[in-house]
Design a protein around this motif. Structure first.
Motif, PDB file in Angstrom:
ATOM      1  N   ARG A  73     -14.710 152.826  77.802  1.00  0.00           N
ATOM      2  CA  ARG A  73     -14.905 152.496  79.180  1.00  0.00           C
ATOM      3  C   ARG A  73     -13.504 152.380  79.828  1.00  0.00           C
ATOM      4  N   ASN A  74     -12.688 151.736  79.158  1.00  0.00           N
ATOM      5  CA  ASN A  74     -11.602 151.206  79.931  1.00  0.00           C
ATOM      6  C   ASN A  74     -10.200 151.075  78.569  1.00  0.00           C
ATOM      7  N   VAL A  75      -9.133 151.740  79.247  1.00  0.00           N
ATOM      8  CA  VAL A  75      -7.915 151.630  78.311  1.00  0.00           C
ATOM      9  C   VAL A  75      -6.946 151.091  79.053  1.00  0.00           C
ATOM     10  N   SER A  76      -6.770 149.908  79.308  1.00  0.00           N
ATOM     11  CA  SER A  76      -5.327 149.252  79.945  1.00  0.00           C
ATOM     12  C   SER A  76      -4.316 148.768  79.051  1.00  0.00           C
ATOM     13  N   ILE A  77      -3.377 149.619  78.556  1.00  0.00           N
ATOM     14  CA  ILE A  77      -2.277 149.320  77.630  1.00  0.00           C
ATOM     15  C   ILE A  77      -2.033 147.843  77.704  1.00  0.00           C
ATOM     16  N   ASN A  78      -2.013 147.366  76.444  1.00  0.00           N
ATOM     17  CA  ASN A  78      -1.923 145.903  76.128  1.00  0.00           C
ATOM     18  C   ASN A  78      -2.455 145.024  76.856  1.00  0.00           C
ATOM     19  N   GLN A  79      -3.537 145.575  77.676  1.00  0.00           N
ATOM     20  CA  GLN A  79      -4.446 144.294  78.221  1.00  0.00           C
ATOM     21  C   GLN A  79      -6.084 144.476  77.780  1.00  0.00           C
ATOM     22  N   GLU A  80      -6.595 145.692  77.837  1.00  0.00           N
ATOM     23  CA  GLU A  80      -7.971 145.814  77.515  1.00  0.00           C
ATOM     24  C   GLU A  80      -8.383 147.153  76.987  1.00  0.00           C
TER      25      GLU A  80
END
Length: 131
Positions: A73-80
């Motif tokens: 659903r979500n790939v936010s590098i180093n966040q989520e």
């Protein structure tokens, strides 16, 4: 900490890049999240399909392998990093934030304290407590 029963959270003595790698690398995931149960992550991007195969162990009542299909659903590098478990219509998310010199990992689901303890041990180079 009244909301703690709604999720699972742990602080790891490691930098955020190392922790991010441990929750998105299929080989690392299979070491700490239900150890010995393999992951396939062909594309680490939103909409990507992931297969997680839960193997029978002392921790579950399975008699054979249980493959599960998930969608990123979500790939936010180093966040989520979040995944949707298709069969159970459940969202599983890992959120990362810096906590002092370490990294806090928060999952949106309760009951993952053992997995997170394994993640912490893996990143910190210690023996995994829950195999």
């Amino acid at each position: 900490m009244g909301h703690s029963e709604l999720n699972s959270s742990i602080v790891i003595d490691g930098d955020i890049e190392t922790v991010w790698n441990a929750i998105t690398d299929k080989d690392k995931l299979s070491q700490w999240y239900a150890p010995g149960s393999p992951w396939e992550i062909p594309n680490l991007k939103t909409g990507g399909k992931v297969t997680f195969t839960l193997m029978p162990s002392a921790h579950n009542n399975l008699t054979e392998e249980l493959p599960m299909s998930l969608t990123i659903r979500n790939v936010s590098i180093n966040q989520e990093f979040s995944l949707y478990l298709d069969s159970q219509e459940t969202l599983i998310s890992f959120r990362l934030e810096e906590a002092g010199s370490g990294t806090r990992v928060t999952m949106n689901l309760a009951g993952f304290d053992q997995s997170l303890a394994n993640l912490k041990a893996l990143v910190e180079g210690k023996e995994l407590p829950y195999i």
